[in-house]
Design a protein around this motif. Structure first.
Motif, short mmCIF file in Angstrom:
data_model
loop_
_atom_site.label_atom_id
_atom_site.label_comp_id
_atom_site.label_asym_id
_atom_site.label_seq_id
_atom_site.Cartn_x
_atom_site.Cartn_y
_atom_site.Cartn_z
N ILE A 99 -2.52 6.41 -2.20
CA ILE A 99 -2.86 5.00 -1.99
C ILE A 99 -3.68 4.47 -3.16
N GLU A 100 -4.67 5.25 -3.61
CA GLU A 100 -5.46 4.82 -4.76
C GLU A 100 -4.59 4.71 -6.00
N ASP A 123 5.18 -1.59 2.60
CA ASP A 123 5.05 -2.63 3.61
C ASP A 123 3.86 -2.35 4.54
N LEU A 124 3.68 -1.09 4.90
CA LEU A 124 2.56 -0.74 5.78
C LEU A 124 1.24 -1.01 5.08
N LEU A 125 1.17 -0.71 3.79
CA LEU A 125 -0.06 -0.96 3.04
C LEU A 125 -0.29 -2.46 2.89
N ALA A 126 0.79 -3.22 2.62
CA ALA A 126 0.65 -4.68 2.54
C ALA A 126 0.10 -5.22 3.85
N HIS A 127 0.58 -4.70 4.96
CA HIS A 127 0.12 -5.15 6.27
C HIS A 127 -1.36 -4.78 6.47
N ALA A 128 -1.75 -3.58 6.02
CA ALA A 128 -3.14 -3.17 6.12
C ALA A 128 -4.04 -4.10 5.32
N ALA A 181 -9.77 -10.33 -3.48
CA ALA A 181 -10.57 -10.30 -2.26
C ALA A 181 -11.74 -9.33 -2.35
N LYS A 182 -11.82 -8.59 -3.47
CA LYS A 182 -12.88 -7.60 -3.67
C LYS A 182 -12.89 -6.57 -2.53
N LEU A 183 -11.69 -6.16 -2.13
CA LEU A 183 -11.58 -5.13 -1.11
C LEU A 183 -11.85 -3.76 -1.72
N GLN A 184 -12.46 -2.88 -0.95
CA GLN A 184 -12.73 -1.53 -1.40
C GLN A 184 -11.52 -0.64 -1.10
N PRO A 185 -11.09 0.18 -2.07
CA PRO A 185 -9.92 1.05 -1.82
C PRO A 185 -10.06 1.91 -0.58
N GLU A 186 -11.28 2.39 -0.31
CA GLU A 186 -11.45 3.25 0.86
C GLU A 186 -11.24 2.45 2.15
N ASP A 187 -11.61 1.16 2.16
CA ASP A 187 -11.38 0.33 3.34
C ASP A 187 -9.89 0.07 3.53
N VAL A 188 -9.20 -0.15 2.41
CA VAL A 188 -7.75 -0.36 2.47
C VAL A 188 -7.08 0.90 3.02
N PHE A 189 -7.52 2.06 2.53
CA PHE A 189 -6.92 3.32 2.98
C PHE A 189 -7.16 3.53 4.47
N MET A 190 -8.37 3.24 4.96
CA MET A 190 -8.67 3.45 6.38
C MET A 190 -7.86 2.49 7.24
N SER A 191 -7.68 1.25 6.76
CA SER A 191 -6.85 0.29 7.48
C SER A 191 -5.41 0.78 7.54
N TYR A 192 -4.93 1.33 6.42
CA TYR A 192 -3.57 1.88 6.35
C TYR A 192 -3.42 3.06 7.32
N LEU A 193 -4.42 3.95 7.36
CA LEU A 193 -4.38 5.08 8.29
C LEU A 193 -4.33 4.60 9.73
N GLY A 194 -5.07 3.53 10.01
CA GLY A 194 -5.09 2.99 11.36
C GLY A 194 -3.75 2.46 11.81
N LEU A 195 -2.86 2.20 10.85
CA LEU A 195 -1.50 1.77 11.16
C LEU A 195 -0.52 2.94 11.17
N SER A 196 -1.07 4.15 11.20
CA SER A 196 -0.29 5.40 11.24
C SER A 196 0.41 5.70 9.92
N GLY A 197 -0.16 5.25 8.82
CA GLY A 197 0.38 5.62 7.51
C GLY A 197 0.13 7.08 7.23
N ASP A 198 1.07 7.74 6.53
CA ASP A 198 0.91 9.18 6.29
C ASP A 198 0.76 9.54 4.82
N ALA A 199 0.69 8.54 3.92
CA ALA A 199 0.39 8.85 2.52
C ALA A 199 -1.09 9.23 2.42
N ASN A 200 -1.41 10.10 1.45
CA ASN A 200 -2.81 10.52 1.35
C ASN A 200 -3.62 9.53 0.50
#
Length: 303
Positions: A41-42, A57-62, A18-37
């Protein structure tokens, strides 16, 4: 329960496709209350570290939320168990995974693909290969295992050559990382080594220890066999290493710590390592720092 490495692989493949950017994935994960740094995630998306099932699972959802928001038809990232998948609302994004006798493959076409043929991946990470004892793959007899090992090694070396890192010689972007590693840990040498079919090729080295070697003499060639950090605090008294030519003679290596570096497809093609001519302690915190440096190397490789 889905094998953790297989779940990780689906996330990596989805992000790449999908050519997703890691930083976008991380921000989406944070928005789901993920607490890994961000490093964790990278590292996970580099195939470098494994996360707990809840974070996977939270990252998959993000990732799947990003696919949904962009209208992408790329196959989604899988969840660790059927309950998490069914409650996600993204089941339609996921093709059924099937463990074949040869490789992991997809048993159904992707969402939006109306063809009748299934797709088999040709880019399975080494950590997922059935020849890897820690991969959770099916049992094989001796002949099948040898064939699998041969095929895996062929594809690992192919991935190394396709990275073109061997063609470019020394690069300052990697020297900066090895310099940072040596200075942080206060060791005599830090290096990035690439492991070919028969040799160790030094991509970057800061300090007197670290040179091109035949593969059978390379400590780093042992490191890439597993997806974890290899630490030898005092090789001179270690039963496995005390008679090694680099320990008993030559540079008289005493301390070694190395972590694998992987291609985007998950193939372990080399290491970042630390060496010293005197014994040293190496804490769990030190291991985490080295793994983060390995993640930096991989990010540079992928840019």
């Amino acid at each position: 329960m889905l094998n953790g490495y297989l779940q990780q692989w689906t996330a990596i493949q989805t992000v790449r496709a999908a050519k997703l950017q890691p930083e976008d994935v991380f921000m989406s994960y944070l928005g789901l209350s993920g607490d890994a740094n961000e490093f964790e995630i990278e590292g996970y998306l580099c195939g470098l570290v494994m996360l707990p099932a809840a974070d996977r699972d939270l990252l998959a959802h993000a990732i799947n939320e990003l696919l949904d928001s962009t209208g992408s038809m790329v196959d989604g990232a899988h969840y660790s168990d059927p309950d998490a998948e069914s409650s996600s609302g993204y089941s339609d994004y996921l093709r059924t995974l099937n463990l074949s006798p040869d490789r992991y493959d997809f048993a159904a076409p992707p969402a939006g693909d109306h063809s009748t043929s299934s797709t088999t991946s040709t880019d399975i990470p080494a950590s997922l290969d059935t020849a890897d004892p820690g991969a959770g793959g099916p049992a094989t007899d001796g002949h099948e295992l040898r064939a699998d090992v041969h095929e895996s090694e062929f594809r690992r070396v192919q991935a190394l050559h396709e990275s073109r890192l061997l063609e470019r010689g020394n690069e300052e972007r990697f020297d900066r990382i090895t310099r940072q590693a040596r200075d942080h840990f206060g060791v005599s040498s830090a290096s990035i080594a690439l492991i070919t079919e028969d040799s160790q090729v030094i991509k970057s080295v800061i300090g007197p220890l670290g040179q091109d070697l035949p593969r059978d003499l390379s400590l780093c060639a042992t490191t890439i066999k597993h997806d974890r950090t290899l630490v030898i605090t005092d090789a001179s008294v270690h039963p496995q290493w005390r008679d090694h030519p680099l320990v008993a003679g030559g540079p008289e290596v005493r301390f070694y710590a190395g972590h694998p570096i992987c291609t985007a497809g998950g193939w372990r093609i080399g290491t970042i390592c630390l060496m010293d001519d005197r014994p040293r302690a190496f804490t769990d915190e030190d291991v985490q720092v080295l793994r983060r440096l390995a993640a930096q190397v991989q990010i540079e490789m992928w840019v």
